[in-house]
Design a protein around this motif. Structure first.
Motif, PDB file in Angstrom:
ATOM      1  N   GLN A 159     -45.607  24.566   9.906  1.00 42.73           N
ATOM      2  CA  GLN A 159     -45.956  25.460   8.797  1.00 42.73           C
ATOM      3  C   GLN A 159     -45.111  25.227   7.553  1.00 42.73           C
ATOM      4  OE1 GLN A 159     -45.740  29.452  10.764  1.00 42.73           O
ATOM      5  NE2 GLN A 159     -47.696  29.714   9.707  1.00 42.73           N
ATOM      6  N   PHE A 160     -43.837  24.920   7.785  1.00 45.80           N
ATOM      7  CA  PHE A 160     -42.899  24.807   6.675  1.00 45.80           C
ATOM      8  C   PHE A 160     -42.370  23.377   6.569  1.00 45.80           C
ATOM      9  CE2 PHE A 160     -42.815  29.258   7.885  1.00 45.80           C
ATOM     10  CZ  PHE A 160     -43.005  29.869   6.653  1.00 45.80           C
ATOM     11  N   GLU A 161     -42.104  22.976   5.324  1.00 43.22           N
ATOM     12  CA  GLU A 161     -41.540  21.653   5.083  1.00 43.22           C
ATOM     13  C   GLU A 161     -40.230  21.491   5.838  1.00 43.22           C
ATOM     14  OE1 GLU A 161     -43.070  19.300   3.624  1.00 43.22           O
ATOM     15  OE2 GLU A 161     -44.149  19.987   1.868  1.00 43.22           O
ATOM     16  N   GLN A 162     -39.945  20.261   6.195  1.00 39.12           N
ATOM     17  CA  GLN A 162     -38.652  19.886   6.749  1.00 39.12           C
ATOM     18  C   GLN A 162     -38.097  18.765   5.879  1.00 39.12           C
ATOM     19  OE1 GLN A 162     -39.924  19.011  10.832  1.00 39.12           O
ATOM     20  NE2 GLN A 162     -38.837  20.845  11.502  1.00 39.12           N
ATOM     21  N   PHE A 163     -36.791  18.796   5.699  1.00 35.29           N
ATOM     22  CA  PHE A 163     -36.131  17.800   4.867  1.00 35.29           C
ATOM     23  C   PHE A 163     -35.064  17.074   5.675  1.00 35.29           C
ATOM     24  CE2 PHE A 163     -37.862  20.911   1.932  1.00 35.29           C
ATOM     25  CZ  PHE A 163     -38.444  20.116   0.966  1.00 35.29           C
ATOM     26  N   GLU A 164     -34.818  15.818   5.310  1.00 34.51           N
ATOM     27  CA  GLU A 164     -33.830  14.988   6.008  1.00 34.51           C
ATOM     28  C   GLU A 164     -32.423  15.562   5.903  1.00 34.51           C
ATOM     29  OE1 GLU A 164     -34.263  11.197   4.121  1.00 34.51           O
ATOM     30  OE2 GLU A 164     -36.308  10.937   4.867  1.00 34.51           O
ATOM     31  N   GLU A 165     -32.115  16.121   4.733  1.00 38.57           N
ATOM     32  CA  GLU A 165     -30.799  16.702   4.494  1.00 38.57           C
ATOM     33  C   GLU A 165     -30.977  18.026   3.760  1.00 38.57           C
ATOM     34  OE1 GLU A 165     -27.652  14.159   2.927  1.00 38.57           O
ATOM     35  OE2 GLU A 165     -28.927  12.414   3.339  1.00 38.57           O
TER      36      GLU A 165
ATOM     37  N   LYS B 158     -25.172  16.594   5.528  1.00 34.81           N
ATOM     38  CA  LYS B 158     -25.320  17.983   5.963  1.00 34.81           C
ATOM     39  C   LYS B 158     -26.772  18.182   6.364  1.00 34.81           C
ATOM     40  CE  LYS B 158     -24.500  22.740   4.744  1.00 34.81           C
ATOM     41  NZ  LYS B 158     -23.959  23.654   3.745  1.00 34.81           N
ATOM     42  N   SER B 159     -26.962  18.395   7.651  1.00 32.00           N
ATOM     43  CA  SER B 159     -28.304  18.603   8.168  1.00 32.00           C
ATOM     44  C   SER B 159     -28.240  19.528   9.368  1.00 32.00           C
ATOM     45  CB  SER B 159     -28.933  17.276   8.587  1.00 32.00           C
ATOM     46  OG  SER B 159     -30.191  17.507   9.187  1.00 32.00           O
ATOM     47  N   PHE B 160     -29.190  20.463   9.419  1.00 27.63           N
ATOM     48  CA  PHE B 160     -29.310  21.373  10.556  1.00 27.63           C
ATOM     49  C   PHE B 160     -30.637  21.141  11.268  1.00 27.63           C
ATOM     50  CE2 PHE B 160     -26.810  23.647   7.302  1.00 27.63           C
ATOM     51  CZ  PHE B 160     -25.605  23.732   7.982  1.00 27.63           C
ATOM     52  N   LEU B 161     -31.294  20.035  10.964  1.00 28.00           N
ATOM     53  CA  LEU B 161     -32.640  19.777  11.458  1.00 28.00           C
ATOM     54  C   LEU B 161     -32.721  19.960  12.973  1.00 28.00           C
ATOM     55  CD1 LEU B 161     -35.367  19.108  10.226  1.00 28.00           C
ATOM     56  CD2 LEU B 161     -34.916  16.710  10.718  1.00 28.00           C
ATOM     57  N   ASN B 162     -33.596  20.888  13.359  1.00 23.95           N
ATOM     58  CA  ASN B 162     -33.903  21.193  14.766  1.00 23.95           C
ATOM     59  C   ASN B 162     -32.723  21.721  15.578  1.00 23.95           C
ATOM     60  OD1 ASN B 162     -36.635  20.379  14.417  1.00 23.95           O
ATOM     61  ND2 ASN B 162     -35.984  18.249  14.581  1.00 23.95           N
ATOM     62  N   LYS B 163     -31.669  22.219  14.917  1.00 21.57           N
ATOM     63  CA  LYS B 163     -30.556  22.826  15.654  1.00 21.57           C
ATOM     64  C   LYS B 163     -30.952  24.245  16.044  1.00 21.57           C
ATOM     65  CE  LYS B 163     -27.050  19.773  14.199  1.00 21.57           C
ATOM     66  NZ  LYS B 163     -25.821  19.513  13.559  1.00 21.57           N
ATOM     67  N   LYS B 164     -30.659  24.600  17.255  1.00 26.77           N
ATOM     68  CA  LYS B 164     -31.059  25.901  17.813  1.00 26.77           C
ATOM     69  C   LYS B 164     -30.126  27.016  17.336  1.00 26.77           C
ATOM     70  CE  LYS B 164     -34.149  23.914  20.519  1.00 26.77           C
ATOM     71  NZ  LYS B 164     -35.255  23.447  19.738  1.00 26.77           N
ATOM     72  N   GLY B 165     -30.642  28.229  17.353  1.00 26.76           N
ATOM     73  CA  GLY B 165     -29.831  29.405  17.088  1.00 26.76           C
ATOM     74  C   GLY B 165     -29.638  29.753  15.629  1.00 26.76           C
ATOM     75  N   LEU B 166     -30.334  29.076  14.744  1.00 29.44           N
ATOM     76  CA  LEU B 166     -30.227  29.344  13.317  1.00 29.44           C
ATOM     77  C   LEU B 166     -31.590  29.787  12.788  1.00 29.44           C
ATOM     78  CD1 LEU B 166     -28.173  26.189  12.274  1.00 29.44           C
ATOM     79  CD2 LEU B 166     -27.344  28.540  12.385  1.00 29.44           C
ATOM     80  N   PRO B 167     -31.616  30.483  11.657  1.00 28.56           N
ATOM     81  CA  PRO B 167     -32.906  30.835  11.068  1.00 28.56           C
ATOM     82  C   PRO B 167     -33.751  29.594  10.781  1.00 28.56           C
ATOM     83  CG  PRO B 167     -31.141  32.064  10.012  1.00 28.56           C
ATOM     84  CD  PRO B 167     -30.492  31.033  10.895  1.00 28.56           C
TER      85      PRO B 167
ATOM     86  N   GLY C  13     -35.546  28.526   8.286  1.00 24.54           N
ATOM     87  CA  GLY C  13     -35.334  27.814   7.027  1.00 24.54           C
ATOM     88  C   GLY C  13     -34.131  26.893   7.073  1.00 24.54           C
ATOM     89  N   ILE C  14     -33.089  27.320   7.763  1.00 27.91           N
ATOM     90  CA  ILE C  14     -31.889  26.497   7.871  1.00 27.91           C
ATOM     91  C   ILE C  14     -32.146  25.322   8.807  1.00 27.91           C
ATOM     92  CG2 ILE C  14     -29.477  26.476   8.624  1.00 27.91           C
ATOM     93  CD1 ILE C  14     -29.324  29.409   7.563  1.00 27.91           C
ATOM     94  N   THR C  15     -32.782  25.562   9.954  1.00 28.02           N
ATOM     95  CA  THR C  15     -33.019  24.465  10.897  1.00 28.02           C
ATOM     96  C   THR C  15     -34.001  23.432  10.342  1.00 28.02           C
ATOM     97  OG1 THR C  15     -34.815  25.559  12.102  1.00 28.02           O
ATOM     98  CG2 THR C  15     -32.579  25.903  12.923  1.00 28.02           C
ATOM     99  N   ASN C  16     -34.779  23.807   9.354  1.00 27.15           N
ATOM    100  CA  ASN C  16     -35.697  22.868   8.713  1.00 27.15           C
ATOM    101  C   ASN C  16     -35.059  22.179   7.502  1.00 27.15           C
ATOM    102  OD1 ASN C  16     -37.913  23.231  10.421  1.00 27.15           O
ATOM    103  ND2 ASN C  16     -38.688  24.970   9.247  1.00 27.15           N
ATOM    104  N   ASN C  17     -33.793  22.491   7.211  1.00 27.35           N
ATOM    105  CA  ASN C  17     -33.146  22.020   5.969  1.00 27.35           C
ATOM    106  C   ASN C  17     -33.980  22.450   4.759  1.00 27.35           C
ATOM    107  OD1 ASN C  17     -30.929  20.765   7.217  1.00 27.35           O
ATOM    108  ND2 ASN C  17     -32.055  18.855   7.490  1.00 27.35           N
TER     109      ASN C  17
END
Length: 156
Positions: A57-63, A17-26, A28-32
């Protein structure tokens, strides 16, 4: 919310489950990173290295589960250091120089049902209420399902 549900179904098929860099989402969600944890030198489990972070600015996570885990770890660390009420937790997590802290506190009290100055145990049951409430405030929409919480908690 519908868009998020469609993405969740697609990602679950792959087992990740990953939303990394998906457009159209808040953000925090796109950064996982559903609680919008700021970039630091902390070596979070599943963290995207700072050099590869596309947010800045904000951490990003793989999942997604790693972002949920990070918030749980922060809250458990707060508890160890005496931040054990909604007022103390949110004042530390979302300081007034960056956030509408009073509104944040009121929202978390209303959503969780915990008293503003109740001493919290921050056991699994309380965390399962508090963690999604924080993520909802941060993203302006539901952002952590029961399954997301359980997957993050299992990694703590």
């Amino acid at each position: 919310a519908f868009f998020l549900a469609v993405l969740e179904r697609e990602d679950i098929k792959s087992g990740i489950k990953s939303f990394l860099n998906k457009k159209g989402l808040p953000r925090g969600i796109t950064n996982n990173n559903p609680s919008n944890i700021r970039i630091s030198n902390n070596l979070w489990m599943g963290k995207i290295p700072i050099d590869d972070n596309t947010d800045g600015q904000f951490e990003q996570f793989e999942e997604y589960k790693f972002g949920v885990r990070a918030l749980i770890k922060i809250l458990l660390n707060y508890k160890k250091n005496g931040f054990d009420t909604i007022r103390k937790i949110i004042s530390k997590y979302a300081p007034g120089n960056e956030n509408p802290t009073d509104a944040y506190i009121k929202n978390i009290v209303n959503v969780t049902g915990f008293g503003i100055d109740d001493k919290l145990k921050l056991d699994k049951e309380q965390l399962s209420v508090l963690v999604p409430a924080i993520a909802r405030f941060e993203n302006g929409q539901h952002a952590i399902s029961d399954q997301d919480f359980d997957e993050g908690f299992e990694l703590v």
